[in-house]
Design a protein around this motif. Sequence first.
Motif, short mmCIF file in Angstrom:
data_model
loop_
_atom_site.label_atom_id
_atom_site.label_comp_id
_atom_site.label_asym_id
_atom_site.label_seq_id
_atom_site.Cartn_x
_atom_site.Cartn_y
_atom_site.Cartn_z
N UNK A 170 12.70 12.95 5.71
CA UNK A 170 11.37 12.57 5.25
C UNK A 170 11.44 11.30 4.43
N UNK A 171 10.35 10.54 4.44
CA UNK A 171 10.26 9.31 3.67
C UNK A 171 9.41 9.58 2.43
N UNK A 172 9.95 9.25 1.27
CA UNK A 172 9.20 9.42 0.03
C UNK A 172 8.16 8.31 -0.08
N UNK A 173 6.90 8.71 -0.04
CA UNK A 173 5.81 7.73 -0.16
C UNK A 173 4.91 8.07 -1.32
N UNK A 174 3.60 8.01 -1.10
CA UNK A 174 2.63 8.30 -2.16
C UNK A 174 1.47 9.07 -1.53
N UNK A 175 1.22 10.27 -2.07
CA UNK A 175 0.14 11.09 -1.54
C UNK A 175 -1.22 10.62 -2.03
N UNK A 176 -1.33 10.22 -3.30
CA UNK A 176 -2.62 9.80 -3.86
C UNK A 176 -2.93 8.37 -3.45
N UNK A 177 -4.21 8.03 -3.33
CA UNK A 177 -4.58 6.66 -2.97
C UNK A 177 -4.12 5.65 -4.03
N UNK A 178 -3.82 4.45 -3.57
CA UNK A 178 -3.50 3.34 -4.46
C UNK A 178 -4.79 2.59 -4.74
N UNK A 179 -5.19 2.50 -6.01
CA UNK A 179 -6.44 1.85 -6.40
C UNK A 179 -6.11 0.55 -7.13
N UNK A 180 -6.65 -0.55 -6.62
CA UNK A 180 -6.44 -1.85 -7.24
C UNK A 180 -7.74 -2.64 -7.19
N UNK A 181 -7.70 -3.88 -7.71
CA UNK A 181 -8.91 -4.69 -7.83
C UNK A 181 -8.76 -6.00 -7.08
N UNK A 182 -9.87 -6.58 -6.75
CA UNK A 182 -9.87 -7.85 -6.02
C UNK A 182 -9.09 -8.91 -6.79
N UNK A 183 -8.23 -9.62 -6.03
CA UNK A 183 -7.41 -10.66 -6.64
C UNK A 183 -6.08 -10.18 -7.18
N UNK A 184 -5.90 -8.86 -7.31
CA UNK A 184 -4.64 -8.33 -7.83
C UNK A 184 -3.60 -8.20 -6.71
N UNK A 186 -1.04 -5.36 -4.74
CA UNK A 186 -0.75 -3.94 -4.46
C UNK A 186 0.68 -3.82 -3.95
N UNK A 187 1.41 -2.84 -4.47
CA UNK A 187 2.81 -2.62 -4.08
C UNK A 187 2.96 -1.21 -3.54
N UNK A 188 3.55 -1.10 -2.35
CA UNK A 188 3.84 0.20 -1.74
C UNK A 188 5.35 0.32 -1.56
N UNK A 189 5.90 1.48 -1.93
CA UNK A 189 7.35 1.67 -1.94
C UNK A 189 7.71 2.87 -1.07
N UNK A 190 8.68 2.65 -0.16
CA UNK A 190 9.24 3.75 0.66
C UNK A 190 10.70 3.94 0.30
N UNK A 191 11.12 5.21 0.20
CA UNK A 191 12.50 5.51 -0.16
C UNK A 191 13.04 6.62 0.74
N UNK A 192 14.35 6.59 0.97
CA UNK A 192 15.04 7.67 1.68
C UNK A 192 16.49 7.72 1.21
N UNK A 235 1.07 -6.74 -1.16
CA UNK A 235 -0.12 -7.42 -0.65
C UNK A 235 -0.73 -8.20 -1.80
N UNK A 236 -0.77 -9.51 -1.68
CA UNK A 236 -1.25 -10.36 -2.77
C UNK A 236 -2.69 -10.78 -2.49
N UNK A 237 -3.38 -11.19 -3.57
CA UNK A 237 -4.76 -11.68 -3.50
C UNK A 237 -5.65 -10.70 -2.72
N UNK A 238 -5.73 -9.51 -3.25
CA UNK A 238 -6.45 -8.44 -2.56
C UNK A 238 -7.93 -8.77 -2.37
N UNK A 239 -8.44 -8.36 -1.22
CA UNK A 239 -9.87 -8.45 -0.92
C UNK A 239 -10.34 -7.11 -0.37
N UNK A 240 -11.64 -6.99 -0.16
CA UNK A 240 -12.19 -5.76 0.40
C UNK A 240 -11.63 -5.47 1.79
#
Length: 313
Positions: A170-184, A186-192, A235-240
């Motif tokens: 199994x790959x360790x991810x994130x069950x809860x949503x990642x919440x960020x704001x426009x222009x920020x 977002x980082x997603x991490x996978x581990x095994x 993911x840089x410079x987040x947009x909708x």
Amino acid sequence: MPATFSGRCLVCLLLLLCTSFSGGNPADPAMTTQDSNQTQVNSITKMQAGHDSSALLGPDAATQQLKPASKQNTNVSEYEIVLPGVSEKNITLANPTKVELTCKLDENSNLKNPQVTWKRGNEAISHKSKTRNSWTIELTISGSRELGSYTCILKSEKEVHATFHLHVPNIDGREKPIISYEGDVAVMICKTEYNPKAWTWYMTNGTELVPIDKIFSMDKFQIKIPSVGINYLEIVKLTKEDCGVYWCEAVFELGPSKSRFELRVLSITAPLKPFIVAVAEVAILVTIIVLYEVHSKRKAKGVEKEFDQIEKL
């Protein structure tokens, strides 16, 4: 002098004849017994000399060629479930291997002489008895088609089951949503804990999974691999438009494994909305109170005027 010279010539002729006979074919009838014995001695001497020289250089090459190839010991992973007890076991496999799955009755079990059946789905699998109260199947796991659930069914006065679940890591991810704001960012991490052969990131487009590294710009989507078992997506410079579901996939020799991420991008004013709502509610409440008080005062003044008029009358 002539007699001496003729004698020497005869000796030379005899020596030449002996030399030619000793170098000839052993099967030649003209060869004497002494010459044959001498040839055998010379052969034995050469063999011994060759043997001595090979002893100095190492093992005989001919002997090495005749030796059978040594068999490598194949590791077999053994897993066991004892009944009654925990009736399921998860088994993680990343590479091809051989496994033994054993279903065993506890010594104090009341299930006597059960009828034993091993199945994968509806397919029955032949098994062997390791001991009087244990039953084993041997599997060679070479690909994803051999993975799945294998169940041992014991029937007697009652029926009990034991199930082994074989799957890739199994790959360790994130069950809860990642919440960020426009222009920020977002980082997603996978581990095994295992070493996959390859990593791939996908973005969900309707019902399809689109590979990020082949479709999107790497200036906006950056994939980083700090180690074999860890993978980042930034993911840089987040947009909708960046909102959605992302998938991280690690490919092992026995198949792929995925982990799901959900990204939500909020506007900058989003954190202020609760405050604005609270302020609006307070303002409405204060306005209602003020209007009530004004109305109450006016009503009180009207009553006083009526009372004064009554007194005058």
